[in-house]
Design a protein around this motif. Sequence first.
Motif, PDB file in Angstrom:
ATOM      1  N   GLY A   1       6.409  32.333 -24.448  1.00 54.31           N
ATOM      2  CA  GLY A   1       5.623  31.111 -24.302  1.00 54.31           C
ATOM      3  C   GLY A   1       4.337  31.380 -23.553  1.00 54.31           C
ATOM      4  O   GLY A   1       4.133  32.467 -23.011  1.00 54.31           O
ATOM      5  N   ASN A   2       3.470  30.389 -23.476  1.00 54.81           N
ATOM      6  CA  ASN A   2       2.191  30.571 -22.795  1.00 54.81           C
ATOM      7  C   ASN A   2       2.331  30.713 -21.286  1.00 54.81           C
ATOM      8  O   ASN A   2       1.431  31.230 -20.632  1.00 54.81           O
ATOM      9  N   CYS A   3       3.461  30.308 -20.716  1.00 51.18           N
ATOM     10  CA  CYS A   3       3.689  30.481 -19.282  1.00 51.18           C
ATOM     11  C   CYS A   3       4.515  31.731 -18.972  1.00 51.18           C
ATOM     12  O   CYS A   3       4.761  32.028 -17.804  1.00 51.18           O
ATOM     13  N   ASP A   4       4.944  32.449 -19.988  1.00 53.56           N
ATOM     14  CA  ASP A   4       5.735  33.660 -19.772  1.00 53.56           C
ATOM     15  C   ASP A   4       4.796  34.834 -19.524  1.00 53.56           C
ATOM     16  O   ASP A   4       3.734  34.941 -20.147  1.00 53.56           O
ATOM     17  N   ALA A   5       5.203  35.724 -18.621  1.00 48.65           N
ATOM     18  CA  ALA A   5       4.373  36.868 -18.255  1.00 48.65           C
ATOM     19  C   ALA A   5       5.169  38.163 -18.399  1.00 48.65           C
ATOM     20  O   ALA A   5       6.396  38.148 -18.492  1.00 48.65           O
ATOM     21  N   GLU A   6       4.450  39.249 -18.397  1.00 47.54           N
ATOM     22  CA  GLU A   6       5.088  40.557 -18.504  1.00 47.54           C
ATOM     23  C   GLU A   6       6.132  40.756 -17.405  1.00 47.54           C
ATOM     24  O   GLU A   6       7.185  41.346 -17.633  1.00 47.54           O
ATOM     25  N   VAL A   7       5.864  40.261 -16.224  1.00 48.22           N
ATOM     26  CA  VAL A   7       6.800  40.424 -15.120  1.00 48.22           C
ATOM     27  C   VAL A   7       8.137  39.705 -15.400  1.00 48.22           C
ATOM     28  O   VAL A   7       9.180  40.135 -14.911  1.00 48.22           O
ATOM     29  N   ASP A   8       8.122  38.641 -16.199  1.00 40.23           N
ATOM     30  CA  ASP A   8       9.361  37.947 -16.545  1.00 40.23           C
ATOM     31  C   ASP A   8      10.322  38.888 -17.260  1.00 40.23           C
ATOM     32  O   ASP A   8      11.534  38.834 -17.052  1.00 40.23           O
ATOM     33  N   GLN A   9       9.774  39.753 -18.114  1.00 38.75           N
ATOM     34  CA  GLN A   9      10.605  40.680 -18.862  1.00 38.75           C
ATOM     35  C   GLN A   9      11.311  41.667 -17.935  1.00 38.75           C
ATOM     36  O   GLN A   9      12.353  42.207 -18.271  1.00 38.75           O
ATOM     37  N   MET A  10      10.790  41.849 -16.738  1.00 38.87           N
ATOM     38  CA  MET A  10      11.417  42.755 -15.769  1.00 38.87           C
ATOM     39  C   MET A  10      12.731  42.205 -15.225  1.00 38.87           C
ATOM     40  O   MET A  10      13.579  42.965 -14.772  1.00 38.87           O
ATOM     41  N   VAL A  11      12.910  40.888 -15.268  1.00 35.43           N
ATOM     42  CA  VAL A  11      14.155  40.299 -14.764  1.00 35.43           C
ATOM     43  C   VAL A  11      15.047  39.769 -15.887  1.00 35.43           C
ATOM     44  O   VAL A  11      16.219  39.472 -15.651  1.00 35.43           O
ATOM     45  N   LEU A  12      14.503  39.649 -17.088  1.00 38.71           N
ATOM     46  CA  LEU A  12      15.303  39.196 -18.228  1.00 38.71           C
ATOM     47  C   LEU A  12      15.844  40.409 -18.974  1.00 38.71           C
ATOM     48  O   LEU A  12      15.120  41.373 -19.219  1.00 38.71           O
ATOM     49  N   GLU A  13      17.101  40.369 -19.341  1.00 39.32           N
ATOM     50  CA  GLU A  13      17.772  41.496 -19.981  1.00 39.32           C
ATOM     51  C   GLU A  13      17.816  41.366 -21.501  1.00 39.32           C
ATOM     52  O   GLU A  13      18.637  41.988 -22.157  1.00 39.32           O
ATOM     53  N   PHE A  14      16.951  40.570 -22.059  1.00 41.35           N
ATOM     54  CA  PHE A  14      16.803  40.410 -23.507  1.00 41.35           C
ATOM     55  C   PHE A  14      15.318  40.331 -23.798  1.00 41.35           C
ATOM     56  O   PHE A  14      14.542  39.895 -22.948  1.00 41.35           O
ATOM     57  N   PRO A  15      14.875  40.776 -24.960  1.00 42.95           N
ATOM     58  CA  PRO A  15      13.443  40.753 -25.249  1.00 42.95           C
ATOM     59  C   PRO A  15      12.914  39.338 -25.474  1.00 42.95           C
ATOM     60  O   PRO A  15      13.570  38.518 -26.107  1.00 42.95           O
ATOM     61  N   CYS A  16      11.734  39.089 -24.918  1.00 43.22           N
ATOM     62  CA  CYS A  16      11.072  37.797 -25.142  1.00 43.22           C
ATOM     63  C   CYS A  16       9.564  37.975 -25.158  1.00 43.22           C
ATOM     64  O   CYS A  16       8.836  37.105 -24.686  1.00 43.22           O
ATOM     65  N   GLY A  17       9.093  39.066 -25.734  1.00 42.32           N
ATOM     66  CA  GLY A  17       7.673  39.343 -25.712  1.00 42.32           C
ATOM     67  C   GLY A  17       6.934  39.015 -26.987  1.00 42.32           C
ATOM     68  O   GLY A  17       5.709  39.019 -27.014  1.00 42.32           O
ATOM     69  N   GLY A  18       7.654  38.709 -28.073  1.00 39.92           N
ATOM     70  CA  GLY A  18       6.992  38.438 -29.339  1.00 39.92           C
ATOM     71  C   GLY A  18       6.472  37.014 -29.422  1.00 39.92           C
ATOM     72  O   GLY A  18       7.034  36.096 -28.834  1.00 39.92           O
ATOM     73  N   ASP A  19       5.394  36.854 -30.184  1.00 39.29           N
ATOM     74  CA  ASP A  19       4.805  35.523 -30.340  1.00 39.29           C
ATOM     75  C   ASP A  19       5.576  34.653 -31.330  1.00 39.29           C
ATOM     76  O   ASP A  19       5.469  33.435 -31.292  1.00 39.29           O
ATOM     77  N   TYR A  20       6.323  35.294 -32.226  1.00 39.84           N
ATOM     78  CA  TYR A  20       7.122  34.543 -33.193  1.00 39.84           C
ATOM     79  C   TYR A  20       8.232  35.436 -33.722  1.00 39.84           C
ATOM     80  O   TYR A  20       8.220  36.646 -33.544  1.00 39.84           O
ATOM     81  N   ILE A  21       9.179  34.804 -34.383  1.00 39.60           N
ATOM     82  CA  ILE A  21      10.241  35.519 -35.076  1.00 39.60           C
ATOM     83  C   ILE A  21      10.564  34.736 -36.339  1.00 39.60           C
ATOM     84  O   ILE A  21      10.479  33.499 -36.344  1.00 39.60           O
ATOM     85  N   GLU A  22      10.875  35.454 -37.389  1.00 40.43           N
ATOM     86  CA  GLU A  22      11.309  34.816 -38.627  1.00 40.43           C
ATOM     87  C   GLU A  22      12.778  35.126 -38.836  1.00 40.43           C
ATOM     88  O   GLU A  22      13.178  36.289 -38.833  1.00 40.43           O
ATOM     89  N   LEU A  23      13.562  34.090 -39.003  1.00 38.30           N
ATOM     90  CA  LEU A  23      14.972  34.225 -39.333  1.00 38.30           C
ATOM     91  C   LEU A  23      15.137  33.745 -40.770  1.00 38.30           C
ATOM     92  O   LEU A  23      14.466  32.806 -41.195  1.00 38.30           O
ATOM     93  N   ILE A  24      16.028  34.381 -41.493  1.00 40.09           N
ATOM     94  CA  ILE A  24      16.297  33.976 -42.874  1.00 40.09           C
ATOM     95  C   ILE A  24      17.745  33.511 -42.950  1.00 40.09           C
ATOM     96  O   ILE A  24      18.653  34.219 -42.524  1.00 40.09           O
TER      97      ILE A  24
END
Length: 183
Positions: free
Chosen positions: A71-94
């Motif tokens: 999200g627009n409030c998420d930062a690179e440092v957030d990924q340091m404490v989260l144990e799942f990826p959340c860096g992409g701007d979008y994802i497509e599921l089928i």
Amino acid sequence: MKLLIASDLHGSARFCSELVCRIDAEEPDRILLLGDLLYHGPRNALPEGYDPMAVAEMLNALKERIIAVRGNCDAEVDQMVLEFPCGGDYIELIDRGRTLFATHGHLFDADELPYLAPGSAFISGHTHVKLLEEQSGILLVNPGSISIPKDGSASYAVYKDGAFALKGLDGTTLAERALPPAR
């Protein structure tokens, strides 16, 4: 496939705890998080129960089931404490040959859609306002906000068998709609 979809937690441990209760009750296959997970952002007041580390711990306990976008409030440092990826701007599921395009909503939105075939869903958060409507053969879905709703009530969405439901944080169904027919 059953998805529980939530957005805009903004670091509220109180509301994240309620969301975890809904996850337990709904028993989704996967949890789709649409960003703004830990930080409240400079334009938002601190949400009730603001505790980003507690939110990270609750979400990390569910990491095997989480799919997340930035999200627009998420930062690179957030990924340091989260144990799942959340860096992409979008994802497509089928699912069933239909595209579910998920993004936070600050880069793509209902006025600036990516190309999607009719019968697809565009899923976004960001506005903190629930939405479930069809536009030109595309189903627009916004689960609203868990912690800072701008339309009066905290909410999330559920996707199952080609249909979406918007639900209040107490589990009450607020609206339902199936994906439009593919053309």
